[in-house]
Design an enzyme around this catalytic site. Structure first.
Site, PDB file in Angstrom:
ATOM      1  N   GLU A  62       0.802  -1.218   0.000  1.00 14.23           N
ATOM      2  CA  GLU A  62       0.000   0.000   0.000  1.00 14.23           C
ATOM      3  C   GLU A  62       0.838   1.274   0.000  1.00 14.23           C
ATOM      4  O   GLU A  62       0.307   2.372  -0.200  1.00 14.23           O
ATOM      5  CB  GLU A  62      -0.948  -0.004   1.205  1.00 14.23           C
ATOM      6  CG  GLU A  62      -2.045  -1.059   1.073  1.00 14.23           C
ATOM      7  CD  GLU A  62      -3.019  -1.035   2.233  1.00 14.23           C
ATOM      8  OE1 GLU A  62      -2.649  -0.517   3.305  1.00 14.23           O
ATOM      9  OE2 GLU A  62      -4.151  -1.532   2.066  1.00 14.23           O
ATOM     10  N   GLU A 101       6.729 -21.941   7.729  1.00 15.73           N
ATOM     11  CA  GLU A 101       7.277 -21.028   8.734  1.00 15.73           C
ATOM     12  C   GLU A 101       8.414 -21.659   9.533  1.00 15.73           C
ATOM     13  O   GLU A 101       9.197 -20.963  10.173  1.00 15.73           O
ATOM     14  CB  GLU A 101       6.184 -20.554   9.690  1.00 15.73           C
ATOM     15  CG  GLU A 101       5.667 -21.608  10.651  1.00 15.73           C
ATOM     16  CD  GLU A 101       4.660 -21.023  11.631  1.00 15.73           C
ATOM     17  OE1 GLU A 101       4.817 -21.282  12.829  1.00 15.73           O
ATOM     18  OE2 GLU A 101       3.732 -20.318  11.192  1.00 15.73           O
TER      19      GLU A 101
END
Length: 307
Positions: free
Chosen positions: A91, A122
């Site tokens: 963004e 992960e």
């Protein structure tokens, strides 16, 4: 004992995994009370963020120095943490018209794991390390985000960054977790147990979103990508944003729509050039030169022009 990918497993109970005594009856109450319980837990998050503002400010200053010197900021995370980091980085380009490589996100499992959970990725410390060694340099800053404070993918990335000489920041929701060697700033959020034990998409995720948004926004402010609290670096890529640039220019200058539209046209659509042009009374070309000389910082450009 070692984790897959070579990361050491540290046995530290994360507060987010504990049962929350305030929500033990959440499955026995009305729907309204369910959401009330969740909302009450969410209401504690801003205070947890407020408690780490000094560390957050230090991380911002590090990032500003890195970007000014030509380096980049790398976000590293897995699961919810990685998705939030990816969202924040994405963004910044349309909001502040930043170069696309100023903030780079590295999510465990890559693009596929952004839309569908791939739980084992992960645990791959080696993958995190490889990502940083391939894409980062000693001139960069690497910011790892992990609710547990010990996600191997993130730890591997931070370890590699430290060994390379890059600056490092850790955002964690486990204040009791051991601090990895060489981390420059630790932002340890004490959000406590989740409303649903272990569901770190809740308070932990909310706190990480607040920290990441504050971090990146503050970096943009310090780099002069705003004027006052206006998004003067916004990239007008559609009709809505083109209308916003005119409104921002009117708000900043007090001039009417026609004057602002004309100034934008003279500035080639560059809102900052139009703003400096109007506030300083100089030509658009001179305004652009002043902005170039001040690395795009509107107030510095105005000061150089005596405005």
């Amino acid at each position: 004992m070692s984790a897959p990918g070579g990361g050491a497993v540290v046995s530290v109970e994360s507060p987010t995994e504990s049962r929350n005594p305030r929500t033990v009856d959440i499955d026995r109450v009305s729907t309204l009370d369910v959401v009330r319980l969740i909302n009450a837990e969410d209401a504690t998050v801003p205070a947890a963020v407020a408690a780490v503002l000094p560390e957050l400010a230090t991380a911002v200053d590090l990032a500003v120095d890195v970007v000014r010197a030509g380096g980049r900021v790398h976000y590293v995370g897995a699961g919810t943490s990685g998705r939030l980091a990816t969202l924040d980085a994405a963004e910044l380009v349309p909001t502040f018209n930043t170069p696309p490589d100023w903030f780079v996100a590295h999510h465990a499992g890559g693009q596929a794991a952004l839309v569908r959970a791939i739980e084992d990725v992960e645990d791959q410390a080696g993958d995190g390390e490889a990502q940083i060694r391939e894409h980062a340099t000693a001139a960069d800053l690497v910011l790892g985000v992990t609710a547990s404070g010990r996600t191997p993918f993130v730890m591997g990335a931070l370890r590699a960054a430290h060994e390379m000489g890059a600056r490092t920041v850790l955002v964690s929701n486990n204040p009791g977790a051991p601090v990895p060697t060489g981390v420059d700033v630790v932002i340890a959020l004490d959000t406590g147990p989740e409303a649903i034990a272990g569901s770190t998409r809740m308070k932990a995720g909310n706190s990480q979103k607040l920290v990441l948004t504050s971090f990146s926004t503050a970096v943009m402010v310090r780099l002069g990508r705003t004027y006052s609290n206006l998004m003067v670096s916004v990239r007008a890529t559609n009709a809505k944003l083109r209308g916003r640039t005119v409104r921002i220019l009117r708000e900043a200058t007090g001039l009417d729509e026609r004057d602002c539209t004309d100034a934008l046209a003279e500035a080639g659509g560059d809102l900052r050039v139009a703003l400096v042009h109007l506030l300083s009374g100089t030509s658009a070309a001179r305004a652009a030169e002043a902005l170039d000389a001040s690395d795009g910082h509107v107030r510095h450009a105005l000061a150089a022009l005596g405005a």
